[in-house]
Design a protein around this motif. Structure first.
Motif, short mmCIF file in Angstrom:
data_model
loop_
_atom_site.label_atom_id
_atom_site.label_comp_id
_atom_site.label_asym_id
_atom_site.label_seq_id
_atom_site.Cartn_x
_atom_site.Cartn_y
_atom_site.Cartn_z
N HIS A 177 0.81 -1.22 0.00
CA HIS A 177 0.00 0.00 0.00
C HIS A 177 0.84 1.27 0.00
N SER A 178 2.16 1.12 -0.03
CA SER A 178 3.05 2.28 -0.03
C SER A 178 2.67 3.21 1.14
N ALA A 179 2.61 4.52 0.92
CA ALA A 179 2.28 5.44 2.02
C ALA A 179 0.77 5.69 2.10
N GLY A 180 -0.02 4.86 1.43
CA GLY A 180 -1.48 5.06 1.43
C GLY A 180 -2.15 4.47 2.66
N GLU A 181 -3.47 4.27 2.55
CA GLU A 181 -4.22 3.68 3.66
C GLU A 181 -3.88 2.19 3.77
N PHE A 182 -4.01 1.66 4.97
CA PHE A 182 -3.91 0.20 5.16
C PHE A 182 -5.31 -0.32 5.44
N PRO A 183 -5.64 -1.50 4.87
CA PRO A 183 -6.95 -2.08 5.19
C PRO A 183 -6.97 -2.55 6.65
N LEU A 184 -8.16 -2.81 7.17
CA LEU A 184 -8.26 -3.37 8.52
C LEU A 184 -7.53 -4.71 8.57
N HIS A 185 -6.87 -4.96 9.67
CA HIS A 185 -6.13 -6.21 9.85
C HIS A 185 -5.84 -6.42 11.34
N ALA A 186 -5.44 -7.63 11.67
CA ALA A 186 -4.83 -7.90 12.97
C ALA A 186 -3.33 -7.98 12.70
N ASP A 187 -2.51 -7.54 13.64
CA ASP A 187 -1.06 -7.70 13.48
C ASP A 187 -0.69 -9.17 13.75
N THR A 188 0.40 -9.60 13.16
CA THR A 188 0.96 -10.96 13.33
C THR A 188 -0.07 -12.05 13.01
N ALA A 189 -0.95 -11.80 12.04
CA ALA A 189 -1.97 -12.80 11.66
C ALA A 189 -1.30 -14.03 11.04
N HIS A 190 -0.02 -13.91 10.68
CA HIS A 190 0.68 -15.06 10.09
C HIS A 190 1.33 -15.94 11.16
N TRP A 191 1.26 -15.52 12.43
CA TRP A 191 1.74 -16.39 13.51
C TRP A 191 0.67 -17.44 13.79
N LEU A 192 1.09 -18.62 14.26
CA LEU A 192 0.10 -19.67 14.54
C LEU A 192 -0.90 -19.14 15.57
N THR A 193 -0.38 -18.48 16.60
CA THR A 193 -1.25 -17.73 17.52
C THR A 193 -0.84 -16.27 17.44
N PRO A 194 -1.67 -15.41 16.84
CA PRO A 194 -1.31 -13.98 16.75
C PRO A 194 -1.10 -13.38 18.13
N CYS A 195 -0.33 -12.31 18.20
CA CYS A 195 -0.05 -11.72 19.52
C CYS A 195 -1.36 -11.23 20.13
N ARG A 196 -1.40 -11.27 21.45
CA ARG A 196 -2.64 -10.97 22.17
C ARG A 196 -2.97 -9.48 22.15
N TYR A 197 -1.97 -8.65 22.42
CA TYR A 197 -2.18 -7.20 22.45
C TYR A 197 -1.20 -6.50 21.52
N VAL A 198 -1.60 -5.36 21.01
CA VAL A 198 -0.70 -4.50 20.24
C VAL A 198 -0.72 -3.12 20.90
#
Ligand SMILES: O=C(O)CCC(=O)C(=O)O
Ligand SMILES: [Fe+2]
Length: 232
Positions: free
Chosen positions: A83-104
């Motif tokens: 997305h370069s410097a544009g908007e980012f879509p909604l997401h969870a961080d670390t969604a590629h971890w088997l268990t994503p991190c609990r808090y950001v």
């Protein structure tokens, strides 16, 4: 005000309201920003009160610096690469971890010239239809994580977290594209909450429940700077 001992000094801890974090899924508060290195220490101390800070990228630091950058300077498989410097879509961080991190934890070192906010969506509040719920539970998506890529649905009755990041999750069937669309921010304008940043604002989100994005900037804002800590 609660206090925490560090190696050689007593540091005043700002208020992180756990009750608000648990009921609303996110909380924001102001920390008087000091020298950058002190501030990182203070954020890490706060993060440690919630869990175990973990590097978001393999071999990376516990406290990332996030700035709008152009795609050609971005890390591979990052949202900036797409997305370069544009908007980012909604997401969870670390969604590629088997268990994503609990808090950001995100903290603003500089809001930048573009008044760029961070949109939030509480997935628990969404009035999903039966059909939408069924798509989120049943359609497998490919989660790209190099050699450790795997398939996963967005929701599952066997786990408490939402796995969702269009940056690393791709549809391999037409149903997959429909499932990914369900949580697009454009479908839920009345449910989006917005965090506007000032230097010293700290945001803590339950990353298992709250999706976040990156808003639009009024003008080029390469001077916007947030810190991020992923907390297991
Ligand atoms: O810059 C923001 O407002 C959020 C950035 C973000 O979500 C990310 O880099 O993963
Ligand atoms: Fe993010």
């Amino acid at each position: 005000m609660p206090h925490a001992y560090t190696e050689d000094s007593l540091v005043e801890q700002p208020a992180l309201n756990r009750a608000v974090l648990e009921t609303r899924g996110w909380v924001s508060f102001a920390v008087s920003s000091s020298a950058e290195s002190d501030w990182r220490e203070q954020l890490l101390a706060l993060a440690t009160g919630l869990g175990i800070p973990a590097p978001t990228r393999l071999g990376g630091s516990l406290c990332d610096t996030l700035m709008p950058i152009e795609a050609h300077t971005a890390k591979p498989r990052s949202l900036s690469k797409i997305h370069s410097a544009g908007e980012f879509p909604l997401h969870a961080d670390t969604a590629h971890w088997l268990t994503p991190c609990r808090y950001v934890m995100l903290a603003c070192a500089s809001p930048g010239s573009g008044s760029r906010p961070t949109p939030l969506l509480d997935t628990r509040r969404l009035p999903l239809s039966k059909h939408q719920t069924s798509l989120l539970h049943s359609i497998p998506l490919r989660v790209t994580n190099g050699r450790n890529s795997f398939f996963s649905t967005i929701l599952s009755r066997t786990r408490p977290f939402v796995r969702f990041d269009p940056g690393c999750m791709t549809a391999t069937t037409p149903g997959g594209s429909v499932a990914l669309e369900v949580l697009s921010r454009h479908n839920w304008p009345d449910f989006i909450e917005t965090v506007n940043w000032e230097a010293g604002t700290v945001l803590v989100m339950d990353n298992w429940r709250i999706l976040h994005g990156r808003g639009r900037a009024d003008c080029s804002d390469s001077n916007r700077k947030l810190f991020r800590i992923s907390i297991r």
